[in-house]
Design a protein around this motif. Sequence first.
Motif, PDB file in Angstrom:
ATOM      1  N   THR A   1     -31.369 -41.197 -57.925  1.00  0.00           N
ATOM      2  CA  THR A   1     -30.339 -41.320 -56.903  1.00  0.00           C
ATOM      3  C   THR A   1     -28.997 -41.093 -57.597  1.00  0.00           C
ATOM      4  OG1 THR A   1     -31.619 -42.810 -55.515  1.00  0.00           O
ATOM      5  CG2 THR A   1     -29.241 -43.009 -55.341  1.00  0.00           C
ATOM      6  N   ILE A   2     -28.075 -40.467 -56.877  1.00  0.00           N
ATOM      7  CA  ILE A   2     -26.769 -40.183 -57.486  1.00  0.00           C
ATOM      8  C   ILE A   2     -25.741 -41.177 -56.957  1.00  0.00           C
ATOM      9  CG2 ILE A   2     -24.952 -38.447 -57.774  1.00  0.00           C
ATOM     10  CD1 ILE A   2     -27.201 -36.348 -56.966  1.00  0.00           C
ATOM     11  N   CYS A   3     -25.038 -41.803 -57.873  1.00  0.00           N
ATOM     12  CA  CYS A   3     -23.982 -42.738 -57.483  1.00  0.00           C
ATOM     13  C   CYS A   3     -22.643 -42.132 -57.892  1.00  0.00           C
ATOM     14  CB  CYS A   3     -24.216 -44.074 -58.202  1.00  0.00           C
ATOM     15  SG  CYS A   3     -22.858 -45.238 -58.030  1.00  0.00           S
ATOM     16  N   VAL A   4     -21.770 -41.944 -56.920  1.00  0.00           N
ATOM     17  CA  VAL A   4     -20.424 -41.462 -57.257  1.00  0.00           C
ATOM     18  C   VAL A   4     -19.504 -42.673 -57.211  1.00  0.00           C
ATOM     19  CG1 VAL A   4     -18.563 -39.873 -56.693  1.00  0.00           C
ATOM     20  CG2 VAL A   4     -20.937 -39.225 -56.205  1.00  0.00           C
ATOM     21  N   ASN A   5     -19.024 -43.073 -58.364  1.00  0.00           N
ATOM     22  CA  ASN A   5     -18.184 -44.272 -58.480  1.00  0.00           C
ATOM     23  C   ASN A   5     -16.699 -43.869 -58.494  1.00  0.00           C
ATOM     24  OD1 ASN A   5     -17.727 -47.060 -58.872  1.00  0.00           O
ATOM     25  ND2 ASN A   5     -17.487 -46.745 -61.084  1.00  0.00           N
ATOM     26  N   LYS A   6     -15.848 -44.864 -58.444  1.00  0.00           N
ATOM     27  CA  LYS A   6     -14.378 -44.690 -58.460  1.00  0.00           C
ATOM     28  C   LYS A   6     -13.899 -43.889 -57.248  1.00  0.00           C
ATOM     29  CE  LYS A   6     -14.225 -44.921 -63.520  1.00  0.00           C
ATOM     30  NZ  LYS A   6     -13.479 -44.665 -64.746  1.00  0.00           N
ATOM     31  N   VAL A   7     -14.569 -44.116 -56.100  1.00  0.00           N
ATOM     32  CA  VAL A   7     -14.123 -43.385 -54.900  1.00  0.00           C
ATOM     33  C   VAL A   7     -12.744 -43.880 -54.443  1.00  0.00           C
ATOM     34  CG1 VAL A   7     -16.401 -42.673 -54.056  1.00  0.00           C
ATOM     35  CG2 VAL A   7     -15.476 -44.903 -53.366  1.00  0.00           C
ATOM     36  N   ASP A   8     -12.296 -45.011 -55.014  1.00  0.00           N
ATOM     37  CA  ASP A   8     -10.927 -45.461 -54.701  1.00  0.00           C
ATOM     38  C   ASP A   8      -9.892 -44.449 -55.214  1.00  0.00           C
ATOM     39  OD1 ASP A   8     -10.003 -47.009 -57.596  1.00  0.00           O
ATOM     40  OD2 ASP A   8     -12.136 -46.783 -57.210  1.00  0.00           O
TER      41      ASP A   8
END
Length: 399
Positions: A218-225
């Motif tokens: 699964t791909i997690c894209v972090n720091k979307v803030d």
Amino acid sequence: MVLKKKQKRKIKEQQTTHLAEKGRKKVVRHNTAVNQEKHRPDWQPLTPDADGLVADRRIMPRDEHDRREANVAVVQQAFVADFDDGRWQDLADETPFLLGKVVEVSRGLCRAEVHGQVIVCDIRGTLIAEGSGFTNVVAVGDRVLVRPLSDERGLVEEVLPRRSGLARADSFYTHLKQIIAANVDQLLIVASWREPHIWFQLIDEYLIGAARNNLQATICVNKVDLAGSLAEVGTAVAPYIQLGHTLIYTSAVTGVGLAELRRYLWGKTTVLAGLSGVGKSSLLTAVEPTLDLRTQTISLKRQEGRHTTSQAIMLPFADKGYVVDTPGIRDMGLIGLDPDELITYYPDLVDVVGQCRFNNCTHAHEPGCAVKEAVAHGRIADWRHKNYVKLYQQLLEGS
Ligand SMILES: Nc1nc2c(ncn2[C@@H]2O[C@H](COP(=O)(O)OP(=O)(O)OP(=O)(O)O)[C@@H](O)[C@H]2O)c(=O)[nH]1
Ligand SMILES: [Mg+2]
Ligand SMILES: [Zn+2]
């Protein structure tokens, strides 16, 4: 015609050189990464046959291994998909030792959870990885047989068969693999939107690595803030969604997506992989404050010199499940892959390659390339095509 002695010797010499050259060529050909990859069994899990004879190759003392060799059917380099806690416990019950789960590995030493308590264990020096297909003897997540030495100390006597694992090909002995984490259920590929900038080529490589390890990713894209909007992120990663991958968008700072991430991790053993600084430890600490990974990470970093780059640590997650935090792994997916096999990991390109003008089209610069045409019409993402061409070139240069 009678040949003179000198002539005879010359012919013999020529023949010998020819033979030697032939022989040498053969060896060289056999040793190429591509051939090793072709000639070895795949990394897929195996299930036992009707007689229960499976990849029961345990890492064990040399003499014990020789003794058992005659009786055990050995399938190398394979995971045995149906091993579970019950089966491992049964194996341990046949011995005077305790069942342990390795949570951290250092050179010659590891920490193992035995009966819910983590103890330091030495690793028996005679344990060999030879023949197992792996370069390292013990990895995080391994189930091991532990001889208790005291309340806080033990000795690893044997490594039990692995159910699954995340492994990467050794960069030198490309037919061998270094196992990063054993007996894991799933891989969470962590990327960050910015700082560092999202890097699709690495995500592609991790996806290939996951597929070659037969692990659900699964791909997690972090720091979307740090993104203008979630829609902006969604548009950028749309090709992955179209390919059927699951994406989780998170921010360890604002808390976006943490509930979803928690649900994903709950009850499973998950290995996290991603570049340094994308926020793996921050995310784990945010979803499970008791993990306190900051200190863990810092203490590992301090001892950097003593650890291999694959140093990973396994931690219990929310009383149901485990997470494996890893440092940035750069070269997980590709080593040992046949360049011509790469296309099978690009299903979006596979759909159109048959329509290229040349049947040996590399989809890089040839006229009449259907892939390039599909890119021009927006049916294939430009960066997916670019990544493919780059990785193909890398594989060609490496083989
Ligand atoms: N803006 C923002 N910063 C974040 C977020 N998550 C983590 N960070 C910051 O990113 C930096 C790196 O975070 P870590 O959690 O140490 O990253 P890591 O992936 O564990 O890095 P390694 O342990 O080196 O592999 C820290 O300064 C965090 O505060 C996020 O969601 N948003
Ligand atoms: Mg970290
Ligand atoms: Zn083409």
